[in-house]
Design a protein around this motif. Sequence first.
Motif, PDB file in Angstrom:
ATOM      1  N   VAL A   1     -11.200   4.319   5.038  1.00 33.42           N
ATOM      2  CA  VAL A   1      -9.921   4.377   4.339  1.00 33.42           C
ATOM      3  C   VAL A   1      -9.721   5.821   3.887  1.00 33.42           C
ATOM      4  CG1 VAL A   1      -8.576   3.550   2.383  1.00 33.42           C
ATOM      5  CG2 VAL A   1     -10.129   1.981   3.572  1.00 33.42           C
TER       6      VAL A   1
ATOM      7  N   HIS B   1       1.150   6.078   6.686  1.00 36.78           N
ATOM      8  CA  HIS B   1      -0.144   6.002   7.370  1.00 36.78           C
ATOM      9  C   HIS B   1      -0.754   4.618   7.242  1.00 36.78           C
ATOM     10  CE1 HIS B   1      -4.596   6.220   7.194  1.00 36.78           C
ATOM     11  NE2 HIS B   1      -4.447   6.979   8.258  1.00 36.78           N
ATOM     12  N   ASP B   2      -0.497   3.936   6.118  1.00 34.01           N
ATOM     13  CA  ASP B   2      -1.067   2.598   5.905  1.00 34.01           C
ATOM     14  C   ASP B   2      -0.675   1.633   7.008  1.00 34.01           C
ATOM     15  OD1 ASP B   2      -2.293   3.417   3.591  1.00 34.01           O
ATOM     16  OD2 ASP B   2      -0.704   2.713   2.265  1.00 34.01           O
TER      17      ASP B   2
ATOM     18  N   GLY C   1       0.787  -1.227   0.000  1.00 31.18           N
ATOM     19  CA  GLY C   1       0.000   0.000   0.000  1.00 31.18           C
ATOM     20  C   GLY C   1       0.815   1.271   0.000  1.00 31.18           C
TER      21      GLY C   1
ATOM     22  N   SER D   1      -2.681   2.839  10.285  1.00 28.78           N
ATOM     23  CA  SER D   1      -4.135   2.870  10.190  1.00 28.78           C
ATOM     24  C   SER D   1      -4.764   1.562  10.622  1.00 28.78           C
ATOM     25  CB  SER D   1      -4.559   3.203   8.756  1.00 28.78           C
ATOM     26  OG  SER D   1      -4.126   2.191   7.854  1.00 28.78           O
ATOM     27  N   GLU D   2      -3.971   0.487  10.644  1.00 27.40           N
ATOM     28  CA  GLU D   2      -4.501  -0.808  11.097  1.00 27.40           C
ATOM     29  C   GLU D   2      -4.757  -0.806  12.593  1.00 27.40           C
ATOM     30  OE1 GLU D   2      -1.994  -3.927   9.756  1.00 27.40           O
ATOM     31  OE2 GLU D   2      -2.104  -3.347   7.637  1.00 27.40           O
TER      32      GLU D   2
ATOM     33  N   LEU E   1       2.564   8.373   3.426  1.00 27.72           N
ATOM     34  CA  LEU E   1       2.274   7.022   2.945  1.00 27.72           C
ATOM     35  C   LEU E   1       2.480   5.966   4.036  1.00 27.72           C
ATOM     36  CD1 LEU E   1       3.865   7.185  -0.625  1.00 27.72           C
ATOM     37  CD2 LEU E   1       1.442   7.274  -0.021  1.00 27.72           C
TER      38      LEU E   1
ATOM     39  N   SER F   1      -5.642   9.342  -0.429  1.00 27.18           N
ATOM     40  CA  SER F   1      -4.261   9.828  -0.433  1.00 27.18           C
ATOM     41  C   SER F   1      -4.183  11.348  -0.498  1.00 27.18           C
ATOM     42  CB  SER F   1      -3.498   9.208  -1.608  1.00 27.18           C
ATOM     43  OG  SER F   1      -4.109   9.556  -2.834  1.00 27.18           O
TER      44      SER F   1
END
Length: 452
Positions: A186, A125-126, A21, A129-130, A123, A189
């Motif tokens: 979600v 952040h992916d 991601g 974010s979980e 980026l 971007s």
Amino acid sequence: MRRALALILLLLLVSPLVSAGGVSYYPDKESFEHFLHSSTTYRVVPGRDYWAKGWARYVDAKLGEVLEHGNGTLVLVGNVYENPEMKRLWNLTGLPESASLSPMVIVVNNTLFVTGSEDNIYLTHDAFSEIWVPSRSALGVFAVLAFVIVLLFGLSLRKDRSYSARFFLLGASLIFVWFTLSETPVLPSNFLEFFSRALSVSAGAVPSSPLLALVGHLLSIVSPTDENLWLAHWLFLLTLAGLFFYVAPRRERALGFIAFGLVFSAPLFRSQVATVGTALPGLVLTLLSIAIATNSSFVPGSRRTLGILALAGATLLASIFNPYLLLFPLFFALTYPGRKLRNSSYLVLVWAGFWALCRVYGFDWLSKWTSFQPHPGFVENFILQSLLGLVIVVYALLTGLRRIRWRGPTAFITLSTLAFLLIAPFVGGFFPYVLTLVSILAVRLVHSVIQT
């Protein structure tokens, strides 16, 4: 030949990285997940630049949801060129220093490296974010604010002795059901990039736009987590539902539920407002401006001054999200003639305030709104998504054009709708505004035809 060998060597060094991601993991993603589920403590050390300090606030807030602060694991944010501590420990990774400019999450020897540059750190952040653990305090504040919003709108709408309060409660219930059935969001971007720059402002960077200044200062007060953004988003949706009843005719507030239904029945509108971003707050402020403009009597006295200040403040704040709302004072003056002092005060306050903002933050942030280019799919999508509202507008015009009063609220909304319809095919981000204005106009035109 030497360049080719150097490139091959770099590829061999970076080959253990696992990408997912937009963010890469080293040695693998499982190592990072093991860190999140461990009992270790952590301490965040950001780089010297504001963007690294801002993103470190996000990393610290997210890790704080599952881990405790302490000296167990060192979390380094930034890259080796602006984070001295990361440069000192970078040899633990075995990677070239240039690799720290890429968005990566590296777990080595009780040290977590969160790397990237000003342009791509968001980026990572992916990876974080979980982590999805809304705090009890955040949920408590959300519940209180949601209750206050429902209570204020409910009690206020109850005064007109119609079914408007009940219809609002029905609309609020639909928002609540949508909230309970929604999945973990979600973040797009483009918003994450904006979010990263706003975090830089919260850490002390100079904002390049008034919107960045506003959001950045808010993030310096509120914990910058995905969960808080998500909860604030639903508060905006609840407020939006209530404002629909105040842009309806004053004596028929219940018709606001029809405008609410026309807007939320459009799948494209729902998909856009369901996404956390800046579009929804801008739309809420737009409705607030229309509600104040169409409901205030502006009678002479202190109340008139407060009403003009409230209207100008709401419009100016809304123009930060969509500068074309600067047209509202002009349309207001054209459709509410007769009170030159009120109209000129509204226009001067908004336009002078906006000019002052541009003098402070420059004009570069307006480029998104001034780069006109055709959007081929807009007209088709708009007709399909707003077909019912357009049919109502056409029906009202065909059956009672002469009976419609072209002064006051209906004229103001009509002029605003026509102007936004002309701009929308050439400027992105206008669909929610145009659909909302058409839905409000449909309700007002039908009411005007029936009443006269």
